[in-house]
Design a protein around this motif. Structure first.
Motif, PDB file in Angstrom:
ATOM      1  N   ASN A 116       0.789  -1.237   0.000  1.00  0.00           N
ATOM      2  CA  ASN A 116       0.000   0.000   0.000  1.00  0.00           C
ATOM      3  C   ASN A 116       0.828   1.298   0.000  1.00  0.00           C
ATOM      4  OD1 ASN A 116       0.797  -0.114   2.632  1.00  0.00           O
ATOM      5  ND2 ASN A 116      -1.234  -0.577   3.472  1.00  0.00           N
ATOM      6  N   ALA A 171      -3.972  -2.054  -3.882  1.00  0.00           N
ATOM      7  CA  ALA A 171      -3.329  -1.598  -2.641  1.00  0.00           C
ATOM      8  C   ALA A 171      -2.975  -0.114  -2.667  1.00  0.00           C
ATOM      9  CB  ALA A 171      -2.070  -2.425  -2.391  1.00  0.00           C
ATOM     10  N   TYR A 198      -8.722  -1.851   5.254  1.00  0.00           N
ATOM     11  CA  TYR A 198      -8.526  -1.117   3.991  1.00  0.00           C
ATOM     12  C   TYR A 198      -9.273   0.219   4.052  1.00  0.00           C
ATOM     13  CZ  TYR A 198      -8.376  -0.682  -1.172  1.00  0.00           C
ATOM     14  OH  TYR A 198      -8.176  -0.277  -2.471  1.00  0.00           O
TER      15      TYR A 198
END
Ligand code: ACO
Length: 436
Positions: A116, A171, A198
Protein backbone atom coordinates in the motif's frame (compact mmCIF):
# COMPACT_ATOMS: atom_id res chain seq x y z
CA UNK A 1 -20.67 -20.33 -24.38
CA UNK A 2 -23.35 -22.83 -25.20
CA UNK A 3 -24.73 -22.86 -28.74
CA UNK A 4 -28.52 -22.81 -29.01
CA UNK A 5 -30.55 -24.98 -31.44
CA UNK A 6 -32.04 -21.76 -32.72
CA UNK A 7 -30.30 -19.93 -35.59
CA UNK A 8 -30.65 -16.31 -36.57
CA UNK A 9 -31.42 -15.72 -40.24
CA UNK A 10 -30.73 -12.46 -41.97
CA UNK A 11 -32.26 -11.76 -45.35
CA UNK A 12 -32.28 -8.47 -47.21
CA UNK A 13 -35.52 -7.21 -48.71
CA UNK A 14 -33.91 -7.05 -52.17
CA UNK A 15 -33.29 -10.81 -51.94
CA UNK A 16 -29.60 -10.32 -52.76
CA UNK A 17 -28.09 -11.69 -49.59
CA UNK A 18 -29.05 -14.00 -46.78
CA UNK A 19 -27.01 -15.54 -44.03
CA UNK A 20 -27.46 -17.74 -40.99
CA UNK A 21 -25.81 -17.06 -37.65
CA UNK A 22 -25.37 -19.14 -34.51
CA UNK A 23 -27.13 -18.08 -31.31
CA UNK A 24 -25.39 -18.56 -27.94
CA UNK A 25 -26.85 -18.87 -24.49
CA UNK A 26 -25.24 -17.48 -21.37
CA UNK A 27 -26.00 -18.85 -17.91
CA UNK A 28 -28.40 -15.91 -17.45
CA UNK A 29 -29.51 -12.90 -19.43
CA UNK A 30 -30.42 -12.47 -23.10
CA UNK A 31 -29.08 -14.86 -25.76
CA UNK A 32 -26.68 -13.37 -28.29
CA UNK A 33 -26.47 -13.65 -32.06
CA UNK A 34 -22.89 -14.39 -33.10
CA UNK A 35 -22.30 -12.00 -36.00
CA UNK A 36 -18.52 -12.41 -36.20
CA UNK A 37 -18.83 -13.80 -39.74
CA UNK A 38 -21.40 -11.19 -40.86
CA UNK A 39 -18.90 -9.11 -42.84
CA UNK A 40 -17.30 -12.12 -44.48
CA UNK A 41 -20.72 -13.51 -45.47
CA UNK A 42 -22.53 -10.32 -46.48
CA UNK A 43 -19.97 -7.52 -46.84
CA UNK A 44 -21.99 -5.53 -44.30
CA UNK A 45 -21.36 -4.26 -40.78
CA UNK A 46 -23.85 -3.85 -37.94
CA UNK A 47 -24.56 -0.31 -36.74
CA UNK A 48 -24.96 0.15 -32.98
CA UNK A 49 -23.59 3.47 -31.66
CA UNK A 50 -23.65 3.49 -27.86
CA UNK A 51 -23.67 -0.35 -27.92
CA UNK A 52 -27.40 -0.49 -27.16
CA UNK A 53 -27.71 -4.06 -28.48
CA UNK A 54 -24.14 -5.27 -28.52
CA UNK A 55 -22.47 -7.75 -26.17
CA UNK A 56 -18.81 -6.77 -26.54
CA UNK A 57 -17.39 -9.85 -24.80
CA UNK A 58 -18.28 -12.93 -22.78
CA UNK A 59 -17.65 -12.58 -19.05
CA UNK A 60 -18.08 -14.63 -15.87
CA UNK A 61 -17.69 -11.75 -13.43
CA UNK A 62 -20.80 -9.60 -12.94
CA UNK A 63 -24.44 -10.05 -13.87
CA UNK A 64 -27.09 -7.34 -13.89
CA UNK A 65 -30.79 -7.88 -14.46
CA UNK A 66 -31.76 -4.28 -15.14
CA UNK A 67 -35.48 -5.03 -15.38
CA UNK A 68 -35.61 -6.66 -11.96
CA UNK A 69 -32.99 -4.36 -10.40
CA UNK A 70 -30.56 -7.17 -9.55
CA UNK A 71 -26.77 -7.08 -9.34
CA UNK A 72 -24.53 -10.05 -8.64
CA UNK A 73 -20.76 -10.43 -8.44
CA UNK A 74 -19.76 -13.99 -9.48
CA UNK A 75 -23.35 -15.09 -8.77
CA UNK A 76 -23.66 -13.59 -5.28
CA UNK A 77 -26.39 -10.92 -4.82
CA UNK A 78 -25.04 -7.49 -3.89
CA UNK A 79 -27.48 -7.30 -0.95
CA UNK A 80 -25.76 -10.31 0.67
CA UNK A 81 -22.22 -9.29 -0.23
CA UNK A 82 -22.76 -5.80 1.21
CA UNK A 83 -23.67 -7.13 4.66
CA UNK A 84 -21.54 -10.29 4.88
CA UNK A 85 -18.22 -9.30 3.32
CA UNK A 86 -15.66 -6.53 3.38
CA UNK A 87 -14.22 -4.87 0.28
CA UNK A 88 -11.06 -6.98 0.16
CA UNK A 89 -13.17 -10.16 0.12
CA UNK A 90 -14.99 -8.64 -2.84
CA UNK A 91 -11.66 -7.94 -4.55
CA UNK A 92 -10.69 -11.60 -4.02
CA UNK A 93 -14.06 -12.70 -5.40
CA UNK A 94 -13.77 -10.53 -8.50
CA UNK A 95 -10.15 -11.46 -9.18
CA UNK A 96 -10.13 -15.19 -8.44
CA UNK A 97 -13.78 -16.16 -8.95
CA UNK A 98 -14.68 -17.07 -5.36
CA UNK A 99 -14.88 -15.68 -1.86
CA UNK A 100 -11.76 -16.37 0.20
CA UNK A 101 -11.64 -18.90 3.02
CA UNK A 102 -10.43 -17.54 6.37
CA UNK A 103 -6.82 -18.51 5.55
CA UNK A 104 -7.03 -17.17 2.01
CA UNK A 105 -8.45 -13.91 3.34
CA UNK A 106 -5.60 -13.48 5.81
CA UNK A 107 -3.07 -14.11 3.06
CA UNK A 108 -4.76 -11.82 0.55
CA UNK A 109 -5.28 -8.96 3.05
CA UNK A 110 -1.62 -9.26 3.98
CA UNK A 111 -0.49 -9.08 0.39
CA UNK A 112 -2.54 -5.94 -0.15
CA UNK A 113 -1.15 -4.38 3.03
CA UNK A 114 2.41 -5.06 1.92
CA UNK A 115 1.88 -3.04 -1.24
CA UNK A 116 0.00 0.00 0.00
CA UNK A 117 2.95 2.41 0.07
CA UNK A 118 4.04 4.19 -3.10
CA UNK A 119 7.54 4.97 -4.29
CA UNK A 120 8.76 8.13 -2.51
CA UNK A 121 9.55 9.67 -5.87
CA UNK A 122 5.83 9.75 -6.64
CA UNK A 123 5.45 12.43 -3.97
CA UNK A 124 7.64 14.73 -6.09
CA UNK A 125 5.62 13.84 -9.14
CA UNK A 126 2.46 15.17 -7.42
CA UNK A 127 4.25 18.41 -6.61
CA UNK A 128 4.31 19.27 -10.32
CA UNK A 129 0.55 19.88 -10.23
CA UNK A 130 -1.16 23.14 -9.32
CA UNK A 131 -2.67 22.96 -5.84
CA UNK A 132 -6.13 23.57 -7.31
CA UNK A 133 -5.85 20.77 -9.90
CA UNK A 134 -8.91 18.52 -10.04
CA UNK A 135 -8.12 15.29 -8.11
CA UNK A 136 -9.22 13.24 -11.12
CA UNK A 137 -6.53 14.94 -13.24
CA UNK A 138 -3.96 13.99 -10.59
CA UNK A 139 -5.24 10.44 -10.05
CA UNK A 140 -5.41 9.69 -13.81
CA UNK A 141 -1.80 10.80 -14.14
CA UNK A 142 -0.62 8.97 -11.01
CA UNK A 143 -2.18 5.67 -12.09
CA UNK A 144 -0.54 6.00 -15.48
CA UNK A 145 2.76 6.94 -13.78
CA UNK A 146 2.69 3.66 -11.83
CA UNK A 147 3.94 1.96 -15.00
CA UNK A 148 7.10 4.10 -14.75
CA UNK A 149 7.65 3.13 -11.10
CA UNK A 150 6.59 -0.52 -11.21
CA UNK A 151 7.84 -1.52 -14.62
CA UNK A 152 9.03 -4.89 -13.26
CA UNK A 153 5.51 -6.37 -13.43
CA UNK A 154 4.11 -5.30 -16.77
CA UNK A 155 4.61 -8.37 -18.95
CA UNK A 156 0.94 -8.95 -19.71
CA UNK A 157 1.60 -12.49 -20.96
CA UNK A 158 2.95 -13.51 -17.56
CA UNK A 159 0.09 -14.43 -15.15
CA UNK A 160 2.30 -13.68 -12.12
CA UNK A 161 3.01 -10.20 -13.44
CA UNK A 162 -0.68 -9.66 -14.04
CA UNK A 163 -1.45 -10.70 -10.48
CA UNK A 164 1.20 -8.53 -8.86
CA UNK A 165 0.04 -5.53 -10.90
CA UNK A 166 -3.53 -6.18 -9.77
CA UNK A 167 -2.44 -6.34 -6.13
CA UNK A 168 -0.38 -3.18 -6.51
CA UNK A 169 -3.25 -1.27 -8.09
CA UNK A 170 -5.82 -2.27 -5.45
CA UNK A 171 -3.33 -1.60 -2.64
CA UNK A 172 -1.99 1.74 -3.87
CA UNK A 173 -5.13 3.47 -5.10
CA UNK A 174 -6.24 4.65 -1.61
CA UNK A 175 -2.76 6.06 -1.03
CA UNK A 176 -2.83 7.89 -4.38
CA UNK A 177 -6.33 9.31 -3.85
CA UNK A 178 -5.43 10.46 -0.33
CA UNK A 179 -2.23 12.05 -1.70
CA UNK A 180 -4.26 14.03 -4.24
CA UNK A 181 -6.47 15.27 -1.38
CA UNK A 182 -3.66 16.11 1.02
CA UNK A 183 -1.81 17.96 -1.73
CA UNK A 184 -4.87 20.13 -2.43
CA UNK A 185 -4.93 21.10 1.28
CA UNK A 186 -1.20 21.63 1.64
CA UNK A 187 -1.05 18.94 4.34
CA UNK A 188 1.62 16.24 4.66
CA UNK A 189 0.88 12.84 3.15
CA UNK A 190 0.04 10.15 5.69
CA UNK A 191 1.72 6.77 5.31
CA UNK A 192 -0.61 3.77 5.57
CA UNK A 193 -1.06 2.08 8.95
CA UNK A 194 -1.12 -1.69 8.53
CA UNK A 195 -3.02 -2.28 11.76
CA UNK A 196 -6.14 -0.82 10.15
CA UNK A 197 -8.65 -2.19 7.65
CA UNK A 198 -8.53 -1.12 3.99
CA UNK A 199 -11.38 1.39 4.53
CA UNK A 200 -10.14 2.50 7.98
CA UNK A 201 -6.70 3.09 6.56
CA UNK A 202 -8.10 5.21 3.75
CA UNK A 203 -10.00 7.40 6.24
CA UNK A 204 -6.83 7.83 8.26
CA UNK A 205 -4.74 8.68 5.19
CA UNK A 206 -7.38 11.27 4.28
CA UNK A 207 -8.12 12.89 7.62
CA UNK A 208 -5.25 12.26 10.03
CA UNK A 209 -2.27 14.56 10.47
CA UNK A 210 1.09 13.65 11.99
CA UNK A 211 0.34 16.01 14.92
CA UNK A 212 -2.22 13.90 16.72
CA UNK A 213 -3.68 10.41 17.05
CA UNK A 214 -6.54 9.54 14.78
CA UNK A 215 -9.28 7.19 15.83
CA UNK A 216 -11.25 5.56 13.05
CA UNK A 217 -15.02 5.94 13.51
CA UNK A 218 -16.50 2.47 12.99
CA UNK A 219 -19.70 3.69 11.36
CA UNK A 220 -17.78 5.80 8.85
CA UNK A 221 -15.36 2.93 8.23
CA UNK A 222 -18.29 0.63 7.45
CA UNK A 223 -19.85 3.29 5.22
CA UNK A 224 -16.60 3.76 3.30
CA UNK A 225 -16.25 0.01 2.89
CA UNK A 226 -19.81 -0.22 1.59
CA UNK A 227 -19.16 2.56 -0.92
CA UNK A 228 -16.17 0.53 -2.16
CA UNK A 229 -18.22 -2.71 -2.37
CA UNK A 230 -21.13 -1.11 -4.22
CA UNK A 231 -18.84 0.49 -6.78
CA UNK A 232 -16.48 -2.46 -7.28
CA UNK A 233 -17.81 -3.74 -10.59
CA UNK A 234 -20.71 -3.20 -12.95
CA UNK A 235 -20.04 -5.40 -15.99
CA UNK A 236 -19.38 -3.71 -19.34
CA UNK A 237 -20.03 -0.04 -18.48
CA UNK A 238 -18.23 2.79 -20.29
CA UNK A 239 -15.06 2.81 -18.16
CA UNK A 240 -14.76 -0.99 -18.01
CA UNK A 241 -15.22 -1.21 -21.77
CA UNK A 242 -12.56 1.49 -22.07
CA UNK A 243 -10.17 -0.58 -19.93
CA UNK A 244 -10.85 -3.64 -22.08
CA UNK A 245 -10.46 -1.78 -25.37
CA UNK A 246 -7.33 0.03 -24.24
CA UNK A 247 -5.89 -3.19 -22.75
CA UNK A 248 -6.70 -5.15 -25.91
CA UNK A 249 -3.79 -3.45 -27.67
CA UNK A 250 -1.45 -5.20 -25.23
CA UNK A 251 -0.63 -2.05 -23.31
CA UNK A 252 0.43 -2.42 -19.66
CA UNK A 253 -2.25 -2.72 -16.93
CA UNK A 254 -1.47 0.65 -15.33
CA UNK A 255 -2.01 2.41 -18.67
CA UNK A 256 -5.26 0.49 -19.28
CA UNK A 257 -6.62 1.33 -15.80
CA UNK A 258 -5.61 5.00 -16.26
CA UNK A 259 -7.79 5.02 -19.41
CA UNK A 260 -10.67 3.70 -17.28
CA UNK A 261 -10.12 6.44 -14.68
CA UNK A 262 -10.22 9.08 -17.44
CA UNK A 263 -13.48 7.68 -18.80
CA UNK A 264 -15.05 7.52 -15.35
CA UNK A 265 -14.50 11.26 -14.90
CA UNK A 266 -17.44 12.19 -17.16
CA UNK A 267 -20.68 13.48 -15.57
CA UNK A 268 -22.79 10.80 -17.30
CA UNK A 269 -20.72 8.12 -15.53
CA UNK A 270 -18.58 8.47 -12.38
CA UNK A 271 -18.93 12.24 -12.25
CA UNK A 272 -22.66 11.89 -11.57
CA UNK A 273 -22.36 11.82 -7.76
CA UNK A 274 -20.54 15.16 -7.82
CA UNK A 275 -23.14 16.53 -10.25
CA UNK A 276 -25.93 15.15 -8.06
CA UNK A 277 -24.67 16.90 -4.93
CA UNK A 278 -24.22 20.13 -6.96
CA UNK A 279 -27.86 19.83 -7.98
CA UNK A 280 -29.06 19.26 -4.39
CA UNK A 281 -27.00 22.21 -3.12
CA UNK A 282 -28.38 24.44 -5.86
CA UNK A 283 -32.00 23.55 -5.06
CA UNK A 284 -31.25 24.06 -1.36
CA UNK A 285 -29.75 27.50 -2.04
CA UNK A 286 -32.83 28.47 -4.06
CA UNK A 287 -35.25 27.61 -1.26
CA UNK A 288 -34.95 23.88 -0.55
CA UNK A 289 -37.87 21.46 -0.41
CA UNK A 290 -40.34 24.18 -1.46
CA UNK A 291 -38.52 24.59 -4.78
CA UNK A 292 -38.59 20.88 -5.65
CA UNK A 293 -41.77 21.20 -7.74
CA UNK A 294 -40.32 24.07 -9.76
CA UNK A 295 -37.10 22.13 -10.36
CA UNK A 296 -39.02 19.03 -11.45
CA UNK A 297 -40.90 21.11 -14.03
CA UNK A 298 -37.56 22.23 -15.50
CA UNK A 299 -36.40 18.60 -15.67
CA UNK A 300 -39.60 17.46 -17.37
CA UNK A 301 -39.55 20.36 -19.82
CA UNK A 302 -35.93 19.39 -20.56
CA UNK A 303 -34.91 22.97 -19.90
CA UNK A 304 -31.36 23.62 -21.09
CA UNK A 305 -30.40 20.01 -20.50
CA UNK A 306 -31.52 19.98 -16.83
CA UNK A 307 -31.65 16.35 -15.64
CA UNK A 308 -32.45 14.87 -12.29
CA UNK A 309 -28.90 13.77 -11.53
CA UNK A 310 -28.56 10.42 -9.75
CA UNK A 311 -31.64 9.20 -11.61
CA UNK A 312 -31.82 6.91 -14.61
CA UNK A 313 -29.49 4.23 -15.82
CA UNK A 314 -28.70 2.61 -19.13
CA UNK A 315 -29.22 -0.88 -17.73
CA UNK A 316 -31.45 -0.54 -14.65
CA UNK A 317 -35.05 0.04 -15.58
CA UNK A 318 -35.98 -0.52 -11.96
CA UNK A 319 -34.60 0.63 -8.59
CA UNK A 320 -30.79 0.31 -8.64
CA UNK A 321 -30.16 -2.22 -5.81
CA UNK A 322 -27.06 -0.24 -4.83
CA UNK A 323 -29.19 2.88 -4.27
CA UNK A 324 -31.25 1.03 -1.63
CA UNK A 325 -28.11 -0.08 0.21
CA UNK A 326 -26.62 3.41 -0.09
CA UNK A 327 -29.80 4.98 1.31
CA UNK A 328 -29.48 2.64 4.32
CA UNK A 329 -25.84 3.67 4.83
CA UNK A 330 -26.81 7.31 4.44
CA UNK A 331 -29.30 7.06 7.32
CA UNK A 332 -26.74 5.23 9.49
CA UNK A 333 -23.99 7.79 8.88
CA UNK A 334 -26.21 10.83 9.40
CA UNK A 335 -27.50 9.33 12.64
CA UNK A 336 -24.00 8.52 13.90
CA UNK A 337 -22.91 12.09 13.22
CA UNK A 338 -26.04 13.66 14.69
CA UNK A 339 -27.10 14.96 11.27
CA UNK A 340 -30.52 13.28 11.10
CA UNK A 341 -32.07 16.56 10.01
CA UNK A 342 -29.59 17.12 7.21
CA UNK A 343 -31.49 19.36 4.75
CA UNK A 344 -29.88 17.79 1.67
CA UNK A 345 -30.95 14.30 2.76
CA UNK A 346 -34.50 15.57 3.28
CA UNK A 347 -34.38 17.22 -0.12
CA UNK A 348 -33.14 14.02 -1.75
CA UNK A 349 -35.93 11.98 -0.11
CA UNK A 350 -38.52 14.48 -1.35
CA UNK A 351 -37.12 14.47 -4.90
CA UNK A 352 -37.17 10.68 -4.87
CA UNK A 353 -40.73 10.57 -3.53
CA UNK A 354 -42.02 12.91 -6.23
CA UNK A 355 -40.07 11.26 -9.03
CA UNK A 356 -41.26 7.76 -8.15
CA UNK A 357 -44.87 8.95 -8.47
CA UNK A 358 -44.47 11.23 -11.46
CA UNK A 359 -45.64 10.00 -14.85
CA UNK A 360 -42.55 11.42 -16.64
CA UNK A 361 -40.20 9.26 -14.56
CA UNK A 362 -42.49 6.24 -14.27
CA UNK A 363 -43.06 6.09 -18.04
CA UNK A 364 -39.33 6.25 -18.76
CA UNK A 365 -38.49 3.82 -15.95
CA UNK A 366 -36.20 6.33 -14.26
CA UNK A 367 -35.24 5.30 -10.72
CA UNK A 368 -32.53 6.47 -8.31
CA UNK A 369 -29.08 5.10 -9.10
CA UNK A 370 -26.20 4.54 -6.68
CA UNK A 371 -25.05 8.14 -7.01
CA UNK A 372 -28.25 9.63 -5.66
CA UNK A 373 -27.27 9.01 -2.02
CA UNK A 374 -23.52 8.38 -2.18
CA UNK A 375 -22.73 12.11 -2.42
CA UNK A 376 -24.66 12.86 0.79
CA UNK A 377 -22.81 10.06 2.60
CA UNK A 378 -19.40 11.25 1.43
CA UNK A 379 -20.17 14.87 2.25
CA UNK A 380 -21.17 13.82 5.79
CA UNK A 381 -17.89 11.90 6.15
CA UNK A 382 -16.07 15.11 5.23
CA UNK A 383 -14.99 14.19 1.73
CA UNK A 384 -15.04 17.15 -0.66
CA UNK A 385 -17.20 16.84 -3.79
CA UNK A 386 -14.24 17.08 -6.12
CA UNK A 387 -12.91 13.80 -4.67
CA UNK A 388 -16.05 11.71 -5.15
CA UNK A 389 -15.15 10.42 -8.59
CA UNK A 390 -11.62 9.59 -7.48
CA UNK A 391 -13.09 7.43 -4.70
CA UNK A 392 -15.33 5.74 -7.24
CA UNK A 393 -12.19 5.06 -9.33
CA UNK A 394 -10.43 3.61 -6.27
CA UNK A 395 -13.33 1.19 -5.72
CA UNK A 396 -13.83 0.30 -9.41
CA UNK A 397 -10.13 -0.57 -9.81
CA UNK A 398 -10.83 -4.11 -8.55
CA UNK A 399 -13.54 -4.60 -11.18
CA UNK A 400 -11.45 -3.08 -13.97
CA UNK A 401 -8.45 -5.24 -13.19
CA UNK A 402 -10.56 -8.41 -12.93
CA UNK A 403 -12.20 -7.65 -16.29
CA UNK A 404 -8.85 -6.80 -17.90
CA UNK A 405 -7.32 -10.02 -16.57
CA UNK A 406 -10.27 -12.07 -17.81
CA UNK A 407 -9.78 -10.61 -21.28
CA UNK A 408 -6.00 -11.09 -21.40
CA UNK A 409 -6.18 -14.68 -20.14
CA UNK A 410 -8.72 -15.63 -22.83
CA UNK A 411 -6.66 -17.35 -25.57
CA UNK A 412 -9.12 -16.04 -28.21
CA UNK A 413 -8.78 -12.37 -27.31
CA UNK A 414 -8.15 -9.91 -30.15
CA UNK A 415 -7.42 -6.22 -30.31
CA UNK A 416 -10.75 -4.34 -30.26
CA UNK A 417 -11.38 -2.56 -33.53
CA UNK A 418 -14.95 -1.33 -34.21
CA UNK A 419 -15.96 -0.42 -37.76
CA UNK A 420 -18.03 2.55 -38.92
CA UNK A 421 -20.74 3.81 -41.22
CA UNK A 422 -18.84 6.40 -43.22
CA UNK A 423 -20.96 9.46 -44.13
CA UNK A 424 -18.21 11.93 -45.10
CA UNK A 425 -17.25 13.18 -48.59
CA UNK A 426 -16.49 10.66 -51.29
CA UNK A 427 -13.11 10.81 -53.03
CA UNK A 428 -12.16 14.29 -54.26
CA UNK A 429 -8.99 16.01 -55.49
CA UNK A 430 -7.05 18.49 -53.35
CA UNK A 431 -7.34 21.95 -55.00
CA UNK A 432 -4.36 24.32 -55.07
CA UNK A 433 -4.44 26.80 -52.18
CA UNK A 434 -5.42 29.68 -54.50
CA UNK A 435 -8.54 27.76 -55.59
CA UNK A 436 -9.84 26.89 -52.09
N1 ACO B 1 -33.54 13.16 -15.63
C1 ACO B 1 -34.51 13.45 -16.51
N2 ACO B 1 -34.76 12.78 -17.64
C2 ACO B 1 -33.96 11.71 -17.89
C3 ACO B 1 -32.92 11.31 -17.01
C4 ACO B 1 -32.73 12.10 -15.85
N3 ACO B 1 -31.75 11.80 -14.98
N4 ACO B 1 -32.30 10.23 -17.51
C5 ACO B 1 -32.92 9.94 -18.66
N5 ACO B 1 -33.93 10.83 -18.89
C6 ACO B 1 -34.90 10.81 -20.00
C7 ACO B 1 -34.24 11.30 -21.29
O1 ACO B 1 -34.39 12.68 -21.46
C8 ACO B 1 -35.01 10.49 -22.32
O2 ACO B 1 -36.27 11.10 -22.49
P1 ACO B 1 -37.05 11.04 -23.93
O3 ACO B 1 -37.38 9.61 -24.13
O4 ACO B 1 -38.21 11.94 -23.74
O5 ACO B 1 -36.04 11.56 -24.93
C9 ACO B 1 -35.23 9.15 -21.63
O6 ACO B 1 -35.24 9.44 -20.22
C10 ACO B 1 -34.16 8.12 -21.93
O7 ACO B 1 -32.89 8.70 -21.63
P2 ACO B 1 -31.52 8.33 -22.31
O8 ACO B 1 -30.56 9.47 -22.12
O9 ACO B 1 -31.77 7.87 -23.71
O10 ACO B 1 -31.08 7.09 -21.45
P3 ACO B 1 -29.64 6.48 -21.39
O11 ACO B 1 -29.81 5.06 -21.05
O12 ACO B 1 -28.87 6.79 -22.62
O13 ACO B 1 -28.96 7.33 -20.20
C11 ACO B 1 -28.02 7.99 -18.16
C12 ACO B 1 -28.59 6.83 -18.97
C13 ACO B 1 -26.84 8.65 -18.93
C14 ACO B 1 -27.47 7.45 -16.84
C15 ACO B 1 -29.12 9.04 -17.90
O14 ACO B 1 -30.21 8.45 -17.23
C16 ACO B 1 -28.61 10.26 -17.13
O15 ACO B 1 -28.07 11.19 -17.73
N6 ACO B 1 -28.79 10.28 -15.78
C17 ACO B 1 -28.28 11.34 -14.96
C18 ACO B 1 -26.78 11.13 -14.74
C19 ACO B 1 -26.50 10.00 -13.77
O16 ACO B 1 -27.07 9.92 -12.69
N7 ACO B 1 -25.52 9.15 -14.14
C20 ACO B 1 -25.08 8.06 -13.28
C21 ACO B 1 -25.22 6.75 -13.94
S1 ACO B 1 -24.83 5.48 -12.81
C22 ACO B 1 -23.17 5.40 -12.78
O17 ACO B 1 -22.46 5.76 -13.68
C23 ACO B 1 -22.61 4.82 -11.56
Amino acid sequence: MQESDIKANLSLSNDQKSAEFPVYKGTEGPDVIDIRKLYAQTGMFTFDPGFLSTASCQSKITFIDGGKGELRYRGYPIEQLAVKCDYLEICHLLMYGDLPTKEQKEKFDNRILRHNMVHEQMHFFVRGFRRDAHPMAIVTSLVSALSAFYGDSIDINNPEHREISAIRLIAKLPTLVAMAYKYSRGEPYMHPDNSLSYAGNFLRQMFATPCQDYEVNEVLERAMDRIFILHADHEQNASTSTVRLCGSSGTNPFAAIAAGVACLWGPAHGGANEACLDMLEQIQAQGGVEKVGEFMEKVKNKEAGVRLMGFGHRVYKNYDPRAKLMQETCKEVLQALGLENDPLFKLAMELERIALEDEYFVERKLYPNVDFYSGIVQRAIGIPKSLFTAIFALARTSGWIAQWNEMISDPDYKIGRPRQLYTGPTKRDVPDIAQR
